[in-house]
Design an enzyme around this catalytic site. Structure first.
Site, PDB file in Angstrom:
ATOM      1  N   LYS A   3      57.471  48.136  51.416  1.00  0.00           N
ATOM      2  CA  LYS A   3      58.473  47.316  50.738  1.00  0.00           C
ATOM      3  C   LYS A   3      58.729  48.000  49.396  1.00  0.00           C
ATOM      4  CE  LYS A   3      60.205  43.952  48.079  1.00  0.00           C
ATOM      5  NZ  LYS A   3      60.419  44.097  46.615  1.00  0.00           N
TER       6      LYS A   3
ATOM      7  N   GLY B 279      50.718  44.718  41.764  1.00  0.00           N
ATOM      8  CA  GLY B 279      51.758  44.021  41.018  1.00  0.00           C
ATOM      9  C   GLY B 279      51.195  42.859  40.229  1.00  0.00           C
ATOM     10  N   SER B 280      52.000  41.824  40.074  1.00  0.00           N
ATOM     11  CA  SER B 280      51.639  40.692  39.232  1.00  0.00           C
ATOM     12  C   SER B 280      50.713  39.723  39.950  1.00  0.00           C
ATOM     13  CB  SER B 280      52.903  39.938  38.803  1.00  0.00           C
ATOM     14  OG  SER B 280      53.498  39.294  39.924  1.00  0.00           O
TER      15      SER B 280
ATOM     16  N   GLY C 111      53.084  37.211  41.998  1.00  0.00           N
ATOM     17  CA  GLY C 111      53.615  37.764  43.242  1.00  0.00           C
ATOM     18  C   GLY C 111      52.535  38.091  44.237  1.00  0.00           C
ATOM     19  N   GLY C 112      51.447  38.674  43.758  1.00  0.00           N
ATOM     20  CA  GLY C 112      50.351  39.037  44.649  1.00  0.00           C
ATOM     21  C   GLY C 112      49.676  37.835  45.264  1.00  0.00           C
TER      22      GLY C 112
ATOM     23  N   GLU D  42      46.044  44.282  44.160  1.00  0.00           N
ATOM     24  CA  GLU D  42      45.676  44.477  42.756  1.00  0.00           C
ATOM     25  C   GLU D  42      46.654  43.656  41.943  1.00  0.00           C
ATOM     26  OE1 GLU D  42      46.182  47.811  39.348  1.00  0.00           O
ATOM     27  OE2 GLU D  42      45.568  48.573  41.310  1.00  0.00           O
TER      28      GLU D  42
ATOM     29  N   CYS E 265      47.890  49.707  34.416  1.00  0.00           N
ATOM     30  CA  CYS E 265      47.128  48.537  34.874  1.00  0.00           C
ATOM     31  C   CYS E 265      45.744  48.477  34.244  1.00  0.00           C
ATOM     32  CB  CYS E 265      47.013  48.547  36.399  1.00  0.00           C
ATOM     33  SG  CYS E 265      46.443  50.108  37.081  1.00  0.00           S
TER      34      CYS E 265
ATOM     35  N   GLU F  64      46.648  38.890  30.645  1.00  0.00           N
ATOM     36  CA  GLU F  64      47.293  40.183  30.476  1.00  0.00           C
ATOM     37  C   GLU F  64      48.710  40.013  29.936  1.00  0.00           C
ATOM     38  OE1 GLU F  64      48.395  44.173  33.139  1.00  0.00           O
ATOM     39  OE2 GLU F  64      47.863  42.293  34.138  1.00  0.00           O
TER      40      GLU F  64
END
Length: 509
Positions: free
Chosen positions: A166, A221-222, A225-226, A245, A282, A375
């Site tokens: 994706k 990603g975030s 979203g994750g 992650e 990250c 974060e």
């Protein structure tokens, strides 16, 4: 799903550059997954897939100038950084080719029958097989190393798993170009181009994780979203592994002795780490525990001088810029939070680096200041000034899981005097990588590397960097009392493939 256009956008101006593709429909996602599923057999031969990975690296290198130009236009990360990242990506592909050739990742174990054991042992032969089609969700901040040809894809292909990626909306043109390079490499070795699918669009990402032929997923990603994808993977009729992650604060603890010994060097090193790549790594250090008092003051002064000399930079997209500015404003309004160098807008499309300070005791208990323990993506860090060891320990005990945790020790502490070993023990539960007298930015691709950590850093105990990343896409299977003629060659007594294995308790190489 509506087939909305996918545009390449210049983050330096916020303007659309060109239409790259359209968002994939549910039918197109289904076709991509089915094509990948049909290509599984072409990856069965380890020699073929190792050669494929090496050819992919060669072809990416051959297209370097074009790839870097397109990547810079979409990410503003700069040719130097992007050229290095592409080199890392090619190295990573070749490293997995070597792992595939060696074969130790198959973890072959053979036990012959033993009637004298209690209970008796039958003939047992165990190794690992690929899971199937892997969905890979590209990251924004590493358009090569954590994207179409990145670590998730390289390790999955190495394991024998086809991939459907994706694409990240921040670099769709680059994603298309890299996918074409990898497909051409596959075709050279007789592997169907469907072995690497590529889809665009938010809804396509949801369809992908839900597809019944997708066997596992990798995400960078975030947290928001994750976690949504993680939950979707678990809610399927047949749940699948989701290696995500999500987010990391990457705490740093500076001891009083270390600050007294080299305050200037630590402050300058921190500035370089937190502003590297405009703070979009990250493993950027987002919380730094620094002692109160003169030694800590000197460190903060050094940090102030170094950050003040840092040029404003462009974030990956304007949404990230807006979130950064909003996050800074919200944090700066908290009681007892100061800004020795105020982070914020550097221009219409840029941001300026800075840092916040706060008494550590504000973080030692739950409250509004918990926001500082989350974060903030961009060039900012929080310096928490602690008055004694107990206060620092209390703050550390309140932190969620992280990718990294760092301690800066004096020479004597590093030699075993004082609390050095105790501090390492305090940091170990917090992170997957613990550093001493260094900075977390820069994740080496090496066999012993671990890029993961307790939730929310990652959703599993695995790593997305290094040779053991291949383990995410495999499952063990044992054959019991299977006739030799029916066994796969990996499990036969004569070891026709020359694999390292454990044979009746003995490690054979």
């Amino acid at each position: 799903m509506a087939a909305a256009p996918v545009w390449s956008v210049d983050p330096r101006t916020g303007k659309q550059r060109e239409q790259v593709a359209v968002e994939a429909t549910a039918e197109e996602v289904d076709a991509a997954v089915r094509a990948a599923h049909a290509a599984r057999g072409a990856l069965a031969d380890r020699t073929v897939r190792a050669a494929f990975l090496r050819t992919a690296a060669d072809r990416l290198e051959a297209a370097r100038d074009q790839l870097v130009e397109v990547a810079d236009a979409e990410t503003a990360l700069g040719p130097v950084r992007l050229t290095g990242e592409l080199a890392r990506t090619c190295y990573q592909l070749r490293a997995f080719a070597g792992i595939v050739d060696e074969g130790a990742f198959l973890d072959v174990i053979i036990n012959h029958p033993d009637d004298t054991a209690t209970p008796p042992v039958p003939d047992l032969r165990r190794y690992k097989v690929p899971l199937g089609v892997v969905a890979v969700y590209s990251a924004s901040n590493f358009p090569f190393a954590f994207s179409v040809a990145g670590g998730d894809t390289a390790s999955a292909l190495g394991a024998g798993c086809p991939v459907v990626v994706k694409a990240h909306p921040d670099h769709p043109a680059l994603s298309e170009l890299v996918a074409r390079v990898l497909r051409s490499a596959a075709a050279e070795h007789g592997i169907p181009e469907g072995v690497l699918g590529l889809v665009h669009g938010f809804e396509a990402g949801i369809e992908l994780i839900r597809h019944p032929l997708v066997a596992a997923a990798g995400f960078t990603g975030s947290v928001r979203g994750g976690r949504a994808l993680f939950d979707a993977a678990a809610a399927r009729p047949v749940p699948i592994p989701f290696h995500g992650e999500l987010g990391s604060l990457n705490p740093v603890l500076v001891t009083e002795a270390a600050a007294a010994e080299r305050a200037e060097a630590i402050g300058a090193g921190l500035a370089g780490s937190m502003t590297l790549g405009v703070g979009q790594f990250c493993v950027k250090p987002g919380l730094v525990l620094v002692p109160a008092g003169a030694a800590g003051d000197n460190l903060v002064k050094s940090l102030t001088d170094a950050v003040s000399d840092t040029d404003a930079g462009v974030l990956l997209d304007h949404r990230m810029r807006d979130n950064f500015l909003a996050g800074i404003a919200e944090r700066a309004e908290l009681t007892d939070v100061d800004s020795p160098v105020t982070p914020g807008a550097g221009g219409e499309h840029t941001v300026s680096a800075g840092f916040l300070t706060v008494p550590a005791e504000r973080l030692a208990r739950a409250g509004d200041h918990d926001l500082l323990l989350e974060e903030c993506f961009g060039p900012v860090t929080v310096v928490a000034r602690y008055t004694d060891d107990g206060e620092a320990t209390t703050v550390l005990s309140r932190l969620p899981g992280n990718l990294t945790a760092t301690v800066h020790l004096s020479a004597e502490e590093a030699a075993g005097e004082g609390r050095g070993a105790e501090l390492l023990a305090e940091l170990t539960p917090l992170a997957g990588r613990v550093l001493v007298n260094g900075w977390p930015t820069g994740v080496a691709v090496a066999p012993a590397q671990h890029h993961g950590g307790p939730y929310p850093a990652t959703t599993s105990t695995s790593t997305s960097v290094g040779g053991t990343a291949i383990e995410r896409w495999l499952r063990p299977v044992t054959y019991q009392n299977a006739p030799e003629a029916l066994l796969p060659p990996e499990l036969r007594d004569d070891n026709p493939l020359g694999l390292p294995r454990r044979y009746d308790g003995r490690l054979e190489r």
